[in-house]
Design an enzyme around this catalytic site. Structure first.
Site, PDB file in Angstrom:
ATOM      1  N   ASP A  75      -5.899  -0.422  -1.459  1.00 55.26           N
ATOM      2  CA  ASP A  75      -6.763  -1.213  -2.333  1.00 55.26           C
ATOM      3  C   ASP A  75      -8.009  -1.715  -1.623  1.00 55.26           C
ATOM      4  O   ASP A  75      -8.087  -1.739  -0.401  1.00 55.26           O
ATOM      5  CB  ASP A  75      -6.001  -2.439  -2.842  1.00 55.26           C
ATOM      6  CG  ASP A  75      -5.807  -3.486  -1.729  1.00 55.26           C
ATOM      7  OD1 ASP A  75      -5.355  -3.106  -0.643  1.00 55.26           O
ATOM      8  OD2 ASP A  75      -6.152  -4.666  -1.948  1.00 55.26           O
TER       9      ASP A  75
ATOM     10  N   GLY B 276       0.771  -1.242   0.000  1.00 54.59           N
ATOM     11  CA  GLY B 276       0.000   0.000   0.000  1.00 54.59           C
ATOM     12  C   GLY B 276       0.800   1.289   0.000  1.00 54.59           C
ATOM     13  O   GLY B 276       0.312   2.313  -0.475  1.00 54.59           O
TER      14      GLY B 276
ATOM     15  N   LYS C 152      -5.891   6.462  11.734  1.00 53.40           N
ATOM     16  CA  LYS C 152      -7.266   6.426  12.260  1.00 53.40           C
ATOM     17  C   LYS C 152      -7.177   6.441  13.786  1.00 53.40           C
ATOM     18  O   LYS C 152      -7.070   5.371  14.407  1.00 53.40           O
ATOM     19  CB  LYS C 152      -7.982   5.155  11.789  1.00 53.40           C
ATOM     20  CG  LYS C 152      -8.176   5.057  10.280  1.00 53.40           C
ATOM     21  CD  LYS C 152      -8.940   3.781   9.947  1.00 53.40           C
ATOM     22  CE  LYS C 152      -9.014   3.529   8.469  1.00 53.40           C
ATOM     23  NZ  LYS C 152      -9.569   2.203   8.141  1.00 53.40           N
TER      24      LYS C 152
ATOM     25  N   PHE D 257     -13.369   3.029   5.683  1.00 52.84           N
ATOM     26  CA  PHE D 257     -12.502   2.273   4.785  1.00 52.84           C
ATOM     27  C   PHE D 257     -12.224   3.109   3.538  1.00 52.84           C
ATOM     28  O   PHE D 257     -13.146   3.520   2.839  1.00 52.84           O
ATOM     29  CB  PHE D 257     -13.139   0.934   4.412  1.00 52.84           C
ATOM     30  CG  PHE D 257     -12.215   0.063   3.617  1.00 52.84           C
ATOM     31  CD1 PHE D 257     -11.190  -0.653   4.238  1.00 52.84           C
ATOM     32  CD2 PHE D 257     -12.344  -0.024   2.244  1.00 52.84           C
ATOM     33  CE1 PHE D 257     -10.316  -1.439   3.501  1.00 52.84           C
ATOM     34  CE2 PHE D 257     -11.476  -0.815   1.494  1.00 52.84           C
ATOM     35  CZ  PHE D 257     -10.460  -1.523   2.122  1.00 52.84           C
ATOM     36  N   VAL D 258     -10.940   3.357   3.301  1.00 50.48           N
ATOM     37  CA  VAL D 258     -10.570   4.211   2.167  1.00 50.48           C
ATOM     38  C   VAL D 258      -9.756   3.436   1.129  1.00 50.48           C
ATOM     39  O   VAL D 258      -9.102   2.445   1.460  1.00 50.48           O
ATOM     40  CB  VAL D 258      -9.784   5.462   2.642  1.00 50.48           C
ATOM     41  CG1 VAL D 258     -10.666   6.391   3.454  1.00 50.48           C
ATOM     42  CG2 VAL D 258      -8.541   5.074   3.441  1.00 50.48           C
TER      43      VAL D 258
ATOM     44  N   ARG E  14      -5.660   0.716  -6.203  1.00 46.45           N
ATOM     45  CA  ARG E  14      -4.364   1.237  -5.752  1.00 46.45           C
ATOM     46  C   ARG E  14      -3.831   2.350  -6.640  1.00 46.45           C
ATOM     47  O   ARG E  14      -3.073   3.199  -6.196  1.00 46.45           O
ATOM     48  CB  ARG E  14      -3.302   0.125  -5.772  1.00 46.45           C
ATOM     49  CG  ARG E  14      -3.422  -0.881  -4.675  1.00 46.45           C
ATOM     50  CD  ARG E  14      -2.119  -1.682  -4.598  1.00 46.45           C
ATOM     51  NE  ARG E  14      -2.313  -2.973  -3.966  1.00 46.45           N
ATOM     52  CZ  ARG E  14      -2.381  -3.169  -2.650  1.00 46.45           C
ATOM     53  NH1 ARG E  14      -2.283  -2.144  -1.837  1.00 46.45           N
ATOM     54  NH2 ARG E  14      -2.543  -4.370  -2.155  1.00 46.45           N
TER      55      ARG E  14
ATOM     56  N   GLU F 256       4.510   3.914   6.161  1.00 43.61           N
ATOM     57  CA  GLU F 256       3.222   3.204   6.102  1.00 43.61           C
ATOM     58  C   GLU F 256       2.200   4.048   5.338  1.00 43.61           C
ATOM     59  O   GLU F 256       2.212   5.274   5.436  1.00 43.61           O
ATOM     60  CB  GLU F 256       2.691   2.975   7.525  1.00 43.61           C
ATOM     61  CG  GLU F 256       2.999   1.613   8.107  1.00 43.61           C
ATOM     62  CD  GLU F 256       2.115   0.499   7.558  1.00 43.61           C
ATOM     63  OE1 GLU F 256       1.587   0.614   6.432  1.00 43.61           O
ATOM     64  OE2 GLU F 256       1.968  -0.508   8.265  1.00 43.61           O
ATOM     65  N   ASP F 257       1.317   3.383   4.640  1.00 40.10           N
ATOM     66  CA  ASP F 257       0.216   4.096   3.980  1.00 40.10           C
ATOM     67  C   ASP F 257      -0.806   4.566   5.005  1.00 40.10           C
ATOM     68  O   ASP F 257      -1.269   5.705   4.969  1.00 40.10           O
ATOM     69  CB  ASP F 257      -0.469   3.191   2.926  1.00 40.10           C
ATOM     70  CG  ASP F 257      -0.752   1.787   3.462  1.00 40.10           C
ATOM     71  OD1 ASP F 257      -0.450   1.496   4.642  1.00 40.10           O
ATOM     72  OD2 ASP F 257      -1.267   0.962   2.687  1.00 40.10           O
TER      73      ASP F 257
ATOM     74  N   ASP G  72      -4.082   1.784  11.267  1.00 37.54           N
ATOM     75  CA  ASP G  72      -5.471   1.543  11.664  1.00 37.54           C
ATOM     76  C   ASP G  72      -5.451   1.052  13.125  1.00 37.54           C
ATOM     77  O   ASP G  72      -5.355   1.857  14.046  1.00 37.54           O
ATOM     78  CB  ASP G  72      -6.040   0.511  10.689  1.00 37.54           C
ATOM     79  CG  ASP G  72      -7.521   0.227  10.877  1.00 37.54           C
ATOM     80  OD1 ASP G  72      -8.125   0.788  11.780  1.00 37.54           O
ATOM     81  OD2 ASP G  72      -8.077  -0.588  10.105  1.00 37.54           O
TER      82      ASP G  72
END
Ligand code: 5GP
Length: 178
Positions: free
Chosen positions: A162, A48, A134, A155-156, A168, A102-103, A106
């Site tokens: 993805d 990601g 988040k 959820f994005v 992506r 990191e993307d 969470d």
């Protein structure tokens, strides 16, 4: 921006590419100031983070190295809570300042797993750069040093993120339509 359909789900526009790049630039500026003398190793968490890492590292101007590791903790739209290391680390990282790229953070399960891995390898320090965070879902105590944007529990997709392998490549970020 149009809504997008990926498999069985509809996503609506959330964060534009312009806003993303502006915030990524700020993150890089802070890193340049903080880690100038550290010769950090940026550890990009695949898949990601590839797009974020590319944008961030184009703006990082201090001497550094870049490496990649692949982990997985997600299936569909919810975290499984377990992390599998898929591609290991080959660099000698003992005594180095490592910046985890990191993307999105969470629950923090992935980050915790990485922190343990890096501590075992006796790194000097671990810094974390995550484009998204988040805060309402984050349950761990590891400090996320550089955050692009905080988002609510949703959820994005897009900008490297993805939904079941799709989305992506989108340069904007979209959120699941309720
Ligand atoms: P954590 O271990 O912090 O619960 O989750 C980290 C990983 O889960 C991220 O690197 C990312 O791959 C995935 N993830 C978490 N939230 C989202 C999200 O909203 N959308 C997508 N596509 N992936 C997410």
């Amino acid at each position: 921006m149009q809504r997008v359909i990926l498999k069985d789900k509809t996503f609506v526009p959330y964060i534009t590419s312009d806003k993303i790049l502006e915030s990524v630039k700020h993150m890089a500026q802070k890193i340049n100031l903080d880690l100038e003398k550290e010769m950090p190793l940026f550890l990009v968490i695949l898949n990601g983070s590839f797009m974020f890492a590319a944008d961030l590292l184009k703006e990082v101007t201090i001497p550094c190295e870049i490496s990649f590791i692949k982990l997985a903790s997600y299936h569909g739209t919810s975290s499984t809570g377990t992390v599998t290391e898929m591609i290991g680390l080959t660099e000698e990282i003992k005594g180095r300042t490592v910046v985890v790229v990191e993307d999105i953070v969470d629950t923090g399960v992935t980050l915790e797993k990485l922190a343990i891995l890096l501590a075992k390898k006796e790194v000097k320090q671990m810094k974390v750069a995550s484009f998204l965070l988040k805060p309402d879902a984050y349950k761990k105590s590891i400090v996320v040093d550089y955050v692009g944007m905080e988002i609510p529990n949703a959820f994005v997709v897009g900008y490297g993120l993805d939904y079941d392998g799709l989305g992506r490549n989108m340069k904007d970020i979209f959120v699941l339509d309720k």
